[in-house]
Scaffold this motif. Structure first.
Motif, PDB file in Angstrom:
ATOM      1  N   TRP A 144       0.838  -1.200   0.000  1.00 19.49           N
ATOM      2  CA  TRP A 144       0.000   0.000   0.000  1.00 19.49           C
ATOM      3  C   TRP A 144       0.867   1.242   0.000  1.00 19.49           C
ATOM      4  O   TRP A 144       1.839   1.340   0.728  1.00 19.49           O
ATOM      5  N   PHE A 152      -0.218   6.467   3.280  1.00 21.45           N
ATOM      6  CA  PHE A 152      -1.400   7.308   3.326  1.00 21.45           C
ATOM      7  C   PHE A 152      -1.128   8.551   4.151  1.00 21.45           C
ATOM      8  O   PHE A 152      -0.263   8.568   5.021  1.00 21.45           O
ATOM      9  N   LEU A 189      -7.835  11.002   1.277  1.00 20.78           N
ATOM     10  CA  LEU A 189      -9.261  10.848   1.023  1.00 20.78           C
ATOM     11  C   LEU A 189      -9.947  12.197   0.992  1.00 20.78           C
ATOM     12  O   LEU A 189     -10.892  12.403   0.240  1.00 20.78           O
ATOM     13  N   LYS A 197     -19.727   4.982  -1.895  1.00 17.80           N
ATOM     14  CA  LYS A 197     -19.577   5.930  -0.797  1.00 17.80           C
ATOM     15  C   LYS A 197     -20.815   6.811  -0.728  1.00 17.80           C
ATOM     16  O   LYS A 197     -21.220   7.397  -1.737  1.00 17.80           O
ATOM     17  N   PHE A 203      -7.346   1.995  -7.371  1.00 17.22           N
ATOM     18  CA  PHE A 203      -7.198   2.169  -5.930  1.00 17.22           C
ATOM     19  C   PHE A 203      -8.422   2.899  -5.394  1.00 17.22           C
ATOM     20  O   PHE A 203      -8.955   3.803  -6.025  1.00 17.22           O
ATOM     21  N   ASP A 204      -8.872   2.498  -4.210  1.00 14.79           N
ATOM     22  CA  ASP A 204      -9.952   3.235  -3.551  1.00 14.79           C
ATOM     23  C   ASP A 204      -9.906   2.958  -2.054  1.00 14.79           C
ATOM     24  O   ASP A 204      -9.305   1.970  -1.599  1.00 14.79           O
ATOM     25  N   GLU A 205     -10.548   3.820  -1.299  1.00 14.31           N
ATOM     26  CA  GLU A 205     -10.641   3.701   0.153  1.00 14.31           C
ATOM     27  C   GLU A 205     -12.057   4.038   0.581  1.00 14.31           C
ATOM     28  O   GLU A 205     -12.654   5.003   0.097  1.00 14.31           O
ATOM     29  N   SER A 209     -11.916   1.369   8.327  1.00 19.63           N
ATOM     30  CA  SER A 209     -11.964   1.697   6.904  1.00 19.63           C
ATOM     31  C   SER A 209     -11.305   0.569   6.122  1.00 19.63           C
ATOM     32  O   SER A 209     -10.579  -0.259   6.679  1.00 19.63           O
ATOM     33  N   LYS A 227      -9.272  -0.341   2.294  1.00 19.55           N
ATOM     34  CA  LYS A 227      -8.599   0.150   1.107  1.00 19.55           C
ATOM     35  C   LYS A 227      -8.331  -1.038   0.180  1.00 19.55           C
ATOM     36  O   LYS A 227      -8.039  -2.136   0.648  1.00 19.55           O
ATOM     37  N   ARG A 245      -6.181  -2.113  -3.560  1.00 21.28           N
ATOM     38  CA  ARG A 245      -5.280  -1.762  -4.641  1.00 21.28           C
ATOM     39  C   ARG A 245      -5.241  -2.930  -5.612  1.00 21.28           C
ATOM     40  O   ARG A 245      -5.023  -4.080  -5.217  1.00 21.28           O
ATOM     41  N   THR A 248      -6.013  -5.994  -0.305  1.00 16.19           N
ATOM     42  CA  THR A 248      -6.993  -5.213   0.451  1.00 16.19           C
ATOM     43  C   THR A 248      -6.570  -5.150   1.913  1.00 16.19           C
ATOM     44  O   THR A 248      -6.097  -6.134   2.479  1.00 16.19           O
TER      45      THR A 248
END
Length: 308
Positions: free
Chosen positions: A8, A11, A40, A67, A193-195, A212, A214, A216, A224
């Motif tokens: 990852w 962040f 984010l 989201k 990629f997302d969170e 949370s 995340k 990739r 994940t």
């Protein structure tokens, strides 16, 4: 297709809700009440805090990241009764979800409701000076007709994801095989990629409790990280991590669940500035538990000879 992996990316440091509310970007009530980290936050600013849904398909897999806004009070009240909890996290994103689904229907998803179901509805051992007063005030303000009762006010959850699939599901089996983190550190293109934030609570100004997830995706693999982070000021810091990894050509995913926890008294040599950053403080916490599992793909029915 060949696949490579990478750990990852680093962040941004986690902002508290209070810090974000006081920032120059908090221009509206809705905007200021949603906690985000630096990365984010920039994404949400660019999208104007509108609900969003992303679908990304690679090979036989489809990733869905949804989201939405914080759950409405009437829905929170209903859910509180269903889960038999005196209170729920003050920022609950009940419609947020990250789903990883195979074209044959099986897969895994991460959502706030199932994460809350893994909270033990008993009195937690974590206490601060005003814990009892806080519990009673939370219950009194949200459910006037109910009597305050002990429960895990830190919202600690050991949630590891929800298996999905109507006709077939992944099979969970213990394993000694580990996710190769060194392999994941190799430079590799990230194609998606997302969170997704599931819930967060400031513990009545005594810290933070949040979870949370995340994801990739690389050309032929995905990784994940589902992270529950708890900081009770002056008491302890706890992290529950669930890592999920799949490499193309394999008939399974690897899932690792780890718990790290330390009392603040045990962290005297660690700069307090690191206490608020899960990525930085994790390496300083005492390792408590690791459980490794294979999520094996369901067996496919033999093809009809007439169709060969």
């Amino acid at each position: 297709m060949p696949i490579n992996n990478k750990l990852w990316p680093t962040f941004g440091k986690q902002l508290t809700v209070r810090q974000f509310k006081n920032s120059s970007r908090a221009k509206s009530k809705l905007f200021s009440c949603i906690p985000v980290d630096a990365g984010l936050r920039s994404i949400m600013i660019s999208h104007g805090f509108k609900s969003s849904k992303q679908d990304f398909t690679f090979g036989p897999w489809k990733v869905t990241a949804a989201k939405n806004h914080i759950m409405k009070s009437k829905d929170v009240e209903r859910l509180t009764e269903e889960l038999n909890l005196p209170a729920l996290p003050e920022m609950l994103f009940g419609d947020n979800i990250l789903r990883i689904q195979h074209c044959d229907g099986f897969g895994i998803e991460f959502n706030a409701i199932d994460a809350l179901k893994r909270i033990h509805n008993t009195d937690d051992t974590v206490q601060v000076a005003c814990a009892q007063q806080w519990q009673e005030s939370r219950v009194a303000s949200e459910h006037p007709q109910e009597v305050a009762r002990p429960y895990d006010w830190t919202f600690t959850t050991d949630y590891r994801g929800t298996l999905i699939g109507e006709e077939m599901q992944l099979k969970v089996a213990e394993t000694t095989e580990r996710i190769n983190l060194e392999k994941l550190r190799a430079r590799e293109q990230i194609v998606f990629f997302d969170e997704v934030l599931l819930f967060e609570d400031e513990l009545h100004d005594h810290g933070v409790s949040m979870i949370s997830v995340k994801i990739r995706v690389m050309p032929t693999s995905f990784f994940t990280l589902l992270r529950f982070f708890l900081r009770v000021d002056g008491v302890l810091i706890r992290i529950n991590d669930t890592r999920l990894y799949h490499e193309a050509g394999q008939k399974y995913m690897l899932r690792e669940f780890c718990t790290r926890e330390s009392n603040i008294a045990e962290l005297k040599s660690v700069p307090p500035s690191l206490y608020t950053d899960p990525n930085e403080i994790a390496q300083h916490l005492t390792f408590k538990l690791r459980e490794c599992e294979k999520l094996e793909f369901p067996e496919q029915e033999p093809a009809n000879d007439d169709l060969k």
